[in-house]
Design an enzyme around this catalytic site. Structure first.
Site, mmCIF file in Angstrom:
data_model
loop_
_atom_site.group_PDB
_atom_site.id
_atom_site.type_symbol
_atom_site.label_atom_id
_atom_site.label_comp_id
_atom_site.label_asym_id
_atom_site.label_seq_id
_atom_site.Cartn_x
_atom_site.Cartn_y
_atom_site.Cartn_z
ATOM 1 N N TYR A 60 -9.651 -2.145 -2.968
ATOM 2 C CA TYR A 60 -8.863 -1.217 -2.083
ATOM 3 C C TYR A 60 -8.735 -1.927 -0.805
ATOM 4 C CZ TYR A 60 -7.216 2.886 0.896
ATOM 5 O OH TYR A 60 -6.813 3.609 1.550
ATOM 6 N N LYS B 84 -5.243 -3.744 0.507
ATOM 7 C CA LYS B 84 -4.683 -3.239 1.898
ATOM 8 C C LYS B 84 -4.582 -4.208 2.921
ATOM 9 C CE LYS B 84 -4.123 1.259 0.720
ATOM 10 N NZ LYS B 84 -2.639 1.912 0.888
#
Length: 278
Positions: A174, A178
């Site tokens: 994640y 990102k």
């Protein structure tokens, strides 16, 4: 409010009742846009209890909310990680609504707060990369084929995360994806500038959504704490003293989508309650 009359927007990750994507889709519609709300296919038994209680139907329910505002809309359940899924979104948008002016890449998979990198299963890593980064490539590249072929410019708005601005332990792919969205935003801003298409990103902090609730629960389980204790600790770290609301992120998206942001591109805006500030 922004004046988005006559604009057509695609918003991914827009099918959850307590989600950032739905907040974005509704705000753009209130500001005058026709909106395509895209969600991932989910069997009804996997809906959270709060959605089951109101007989929520995912993207179809968001479509109905937008139509009730007097806007044209589509609700699509699509696997964004497949080229055919991205092509279906673009094709149906053009066939039904005639154009694409705004793409909001909001869909994300937040498997976070559970494991160190060396504990993650390969399949989990690849799945997060597929949803959070490869899907952005697939949809954006297909949409830009139409957007760059006509005059009038447009907007690409990528929803990154505070985890895309600073390293956070146990955030695995994640965090990496990102950060990747920030780099992709800057690269696309350069490529799209000759076509008057701006490309910007938003980095939300802790927002009151089902996905964030799941992260708090994962953290509590990992560290032997309770959910409320983890949530309270996060709230104490936020300068403005509260979690964000989907409407807070939607307001920033509406700004980037508007003519007021026509001379802003390649930027990432933190919408985090002040933490972090960089």
């Amino acid at each position: 409010m922004a004046d988005l009359q006559g604009k057509v927007a695609i918003v991914t990750g827009a099918a959850r009742h307590r989600g950032i994507g739905r907040g974005i889709a509704l705000r753009l519609a209130r500001d005058g846009a026709d909106v395509v709300a895209v969600g991932s296919p989910r069997p009804p038994e996997r809906f959270p209890d709060n959605e089951k209680a109101i007989r929520w139907r995912g993207a179809a329910s968001v479509q109905e909310e937008i139509a009730a505002m007097g806007r044209r809309s589509l609700g699509l359940d699509v696997d964004l990680t497949q080229p055919a899924g991205a092509e279906r979104i673009v094709d149906q948008t053009l066939q039904t609504l005639g154009r694409i002016d705004i793409v909001v890449n909001n869909a994300g998979l937040g498997i976070a707060g559970r494991q160190n990198m060396w504990e993650i299963a390969d399949e989990e890593w690849y799945r997060v990369v597929d949803v959070n980064l490869n899907a952005v490539y697939l949809l954006t590249s297909r949409a830009l084929r139409s957007m760059t072929a006509r005059e009038g410019g447009g907007r690409i708005i990528n929803i990154s995360s505070a985890a895309g601005r600073m390293g956070i332990p146990q955030y695995g792919a994640y965090c990496a994806t990102k950060w990747g969205m920030v780099g992709l935003t800057q690269m696309l801003a350069v490529e799209c500038a000759p076509h008057a298409i701006t490309v910007n990103a938003i980095a939300p902090g802790s927002v009151d959504t089902d996905m964030m609730d799941g992260t708090f629960q994962h953290m509590a389980e990992r560290f032997g704490a309770n959910y409320e204790g983890i949530k309270s600790a996060v709230l104490r770290s936020i300068l403005l003293g509260r979690q964000g609301r989907p409407e807070d992120i939607a307001a920033a998206v509406a700004f980037f989508a508007s003519d007021d942001a026509s001379w802003i591109t390649g930027q990432t805006l933190n919408v985090t309650g002040g933490t972090p500030m960089d």
